[in-house]
Design an enzyme around this catalytic site. Structure first.
Site, PDB file in Angstrom:
ATOM      1  N   ARG A 199       1.034  -1.276   0.006  1.00 11.59           N
ATOM      2  CA  ARG A 199       0.008  -0.069   0.152  1.00 11.59           C
ATOM      3  C   ARG A 199       0.758   1.279  -0.018  1.00 11.59           C
ATOM      4  NH1 ARG A 199      -2.186   3.152   4.703  1.00 11.59           N
ATOM      5  NH2 ARG A 199      -3.756   4.419   4.009  1.00 11.59           N
ATOM      6  N   HIS A 250      -3.289  11.404   0.227  1.00 10.53           N
ATOM      7  CA  HIS A 250      -2.795  10.991   1.565  1.00 10.53           C
ATOM      8  C   HIS A 250      -2.120  12.251   2.334  1.00 10.53           C
ATOM      9  CE1 HIS A 250      -1.250   7.557   4.409  1.00 10.53           C
ATOM     10  NE2 HIS A 250      -1.133   8.755   4.917  1.00 10.53           N
ATOM     11  N   GLU A 274      -7.883   8.769   5.749  1.00  8.16           N
ATOM     12  CA  GLU A 274      -8.151   9.232   7.322  1.00  8.16           C
ATOM     13  C   GLU A 274      -8.842  10.636   7.094  1.00  8.16           C
ATOM     14  OE1 GLU A 274      -4.838   9.180   9.946  1.00  8.16           O
ATOM     15  OE2 GLU A 274      -4.941   6.885   9.908  1.00  8.16           O
ATOM     16  N   ASN A 316      -7.610   2.195   9.544  1.00 11.20           N
ATOM     17  CA  ASN A 316      -6.009   2.420  10.064  1.00 11.20           C
ATOM     18  C   ASN A 316      -6.713   2.173  11.523  1.00 11.20           C
ATOM     19  OD1 ASN A 316      -5.413   2.877   7.479  1.00 11.20           O
ATOM     20  ND2 ASN A 316      -5.030   5.043   7.988  1.00 11.20           N
ATOM     21  N   TYR A 319      -5.213   1.595  15.396  1.00 10.68           N
ATOM     22  CA  TYR A 319      -4.172   1.465  16.307  1.00 10.68           C
ATOM     23  C   TYR A 319      -4.532   1.173  18.058  1.00 10.68           C
ATOM     24  CZ  TYR A 319      -1.087   3.184  12.654  1.00 10.68           C
ATOM     25  OH  TYR A 319      -0.618   3.066  11.497  1.00 10.68           O
ATOM     26  N   GLU A 352      -3.952  -0.217   8.065  1.00 11.90           N
ATOM     27  CA  GLU A 352      -2.753   0.323   8.879  1.00 11.90           C
ATOM     28  C   GLU A 352      -3.003  -0.395  10.335  1.00 11.90           C
ATOM     29  OE1 GLU A 352      -1.791   4.289   9.359  1.00 11.90           O
ATOM     30  OE2 GLU A 352      -1.869   4.748   7.342  1.00 11.90           O
TER      31      GLU A 352
END
Ligand code: NAG
Ligand code: NAG
Ligand code: NAG
Length: 511
Positions: free
Chosen positions: A107, A151, A197, A338, A340, A404
């Protein structure tokens, strides 16, 4: 890590803390292998253009808003991505490393200011050549390119001309740019993500103002000279959604039949948990998830913004015309997340009494933990399962790509190979197992990408923290890569090895 919203002060505090990686209990006894995942499940790793390419003033590339920002000294340590991991010159070596690791996919993003340096108008032949080379090199090694169109690296020219995403002109210029990408690369690129995002870029850039273009208003942001934190994040998001929908309808009408690819977008998937089990805090966490994930998923899946946003934001929340809504609704083949960490939130309903409110005020919550990302406590794989289940239940079980997921460690810019990262292998193992459990439980998750391929410029941390499977010696002119434990571990899994507990389960690093 693409983007981490926290104030600069907060991030400094975090950086000073001793980084201790939590050790989760051992994975279940039954050995998992890659073969346990559904057919076609994609394993990969990723990067983004500004973070990895370098060569910011080469071959016709012009500045993005991130070049302007870093060159004004706003990044931690005054870091810029002028050279960073230098993938622009090292892409062949990098593809070899990816191939040795055995990933299905890589990616990466296309730099708009490299392809169309002024944001609109002339296409840069050297930009076309670079991405053609990268894509061809990947395909030669049997690696699928999964490409992000935008991005964060908006051409500075568009910011200067009409305030970038704040203007509706952004929608047209973005669509033309996306068209150039589809037309030139779509014969070989089968996975497109329109935006990375977009549920967080408007907060950093237009509410709190600590990321470019640094627009905000008091008392919400820091050092604001212009902007309006109460209105602009919502306007910017509206334009991003419309730009996304416009690019998707263009792709579907003009390219998809012929090229046979899939298109979606990538959201930050932080998962909001109640700080206490009071009904108020439980409601607050649900509200924050609507503000964070529902901001995009609700219009995309159900049409219009979430009811709680309509109610709390009121006339500051833009409306869709019937035609726009038709375009937005269902405008994805997959959604990237993504992921986390969890954020812990408390209700703060008194915020609704304030006449001037920004996003957090409208959500009527406050964070009890470091928002979106907690360096002290990175591994909680069950949080990912909860988020995937939420998507399954609330948004009609979309196809999800985990775009991610990864663990940070204090960077070792000297290329000190003694710093190894068993904890990262362990982290990945736990999250890959959680992903399989969700899949077995009915989630339509179809891909997993480790963030990140190599250490690179991080939007929040500069070079102070790294996520790389490979380390990079940033002091060497050659930006020498070196293989970490986690790269070896991932390669073992990708080659069919069992997903089994890493021998050394955790490691503490101090700054
Ligand atoms: C921001 O917009 C709101 C709503 O239109 C307005 O009341 C407020 O005065 C504006 N603030 C600034 C700093 O312009
Ligand atoms: C780490 O985070 C998880 C999930 O967010 C939480 O359940 C756990 O208690 C935290 N651990 C520590 C040591 O703070
Ligand atoms: C599996 O899905 C069910 C129904 O959505 C849910 O109640 C359960 O918690 C899920 N389990 C896991 C491990 O995700």
């Amino acid at each position: 890590m693409s983007w981490l919203p926290a104030t600069r002060a907060l991030s400094c505090v975090v950086l000073l803390l001793l980084l201790v990686v939590a050790v989760a209990p051992p994975a279940s006894a039954a050995a998992i292998t890659r073969g346990d995942f559904p057919t076609g499940f994609v394993f990969g790793t990723g990067s983004s253009a500004y973070q990895i390419e370098g060569a910011v003033a080469e071959d016709g590339r012009k500045p993005s808003i991130w070049d302007t920002f870093t060159h004004s000294g706003y990044s931690p340590g005054g870091a810029t991505a002028d050279v960073t991991a230098d993938q622009y010159h090292k892409y062949k070596e990098d593809v070899k490393l990816l191939s040795e690791m055995g990933v299905d996919a890589y990616r990466f993003s296309i730099a708009w200011p490299r392809l169309i340096p002024d944001g609109r108008g002339a296409v840069n032949a050297k930009g076309l050549e670079y991405y053609n080379n990268l894509i061809n090199e990947l395909l030669r090694h049997g690696i699928q390119p999964h490409v992000t169109v935008y991005h964060f690296d908006l051409p500075q020219a568009l910011q200067d001309e009409y305030n970038g995403m704040l203007s509706r002109k952004f929608i047209d210029d973005y669509t033309v740019y996306a068209d150039v990408c589809f037309k030139n690369f779509g014969d070989r690129v089968k996975y497109w993500s329109t935006l990375n995002e977009p549920n967080i870029e408007p907060i950093g850039g237009y509410d709190q103002g600590f990321f470019p273009p640094q627009r905000c208003s008091l008392p919400f942001g820091i050092s604001c000279n212009n902007g309006n934190s109460t209105t602009e994040p919502y306007i910017v998001t509206h334009h991003l959604l419309l730009a996304h929908a416009s690019a998707v309808s263009l792709y579907k009408e003009k390219y998809q039949d012929k090229q046979g690819g899939k298109i979606g977008l990538t959201l930050l998937g932080s998962w909001n948990k109640p700080a206490t089990q009071t009904p108020e805090d439980i409601a607050a966490a649900a509200r924050m998830n609507d503000f964070h994930i529902g901001w995009y998923m609700h219009p995309l899946v159900h049409g219009d913004y979430p009811p709680v946003m309509r109610k709390n934001v009121g006339s500051r929340l833009p409306s869709f015309t019937a035609e726009e809504l038709k375009r937005v609704l269902g405008s994805f083949d997959f959604v990237g997340f993504n992921h986390y960490a969890a954020s812990y939130v408390k209700a703060d309903l008194s915020k609704l009494d304030q006449k001037l409110r920004d996003y957090m005020g409208d959500a009527a919550v406050r964070f009890e933990s470091v928002p979106f990302f907690d360096l002290k406590n990175q591994s909680s794989p069950w949080v990912l399962r909860e988020m995937l289940e939420h998507l399954q239940v609330k948004y009609k079980n979309p196809v999800v790509m985990i775009h991610e997921n990864g663990a940070a460690s204090v960077a070792d810019p000297s290329g000190d190979k003694a710093l190894d990262d068993e904890f990262r292998s362990r982290y990945l193992q736990d999250y890959i197992e959680a992903t399989l459990q969700s899949s077995r439980n009915g989630s339509n998750v179809q891909g997993y990408f480790v963030w990140s391929f190599v250490d690179m410029f991080e939007f929040l941390f500069g070079y102070r923290m790294g996520f790389g499977l490979y380390g990079v010696d940033f002091n060497s002119e050659e930006r020498t890569r070196y293989r970490r434990h986690s790269a070896k571990w991932y390669a073992g899994f990708l080659r069919g090895g069992e997903l089994r507990p890493v021998a050394v389960p955790g490691q503490a690093y101090s700054q």
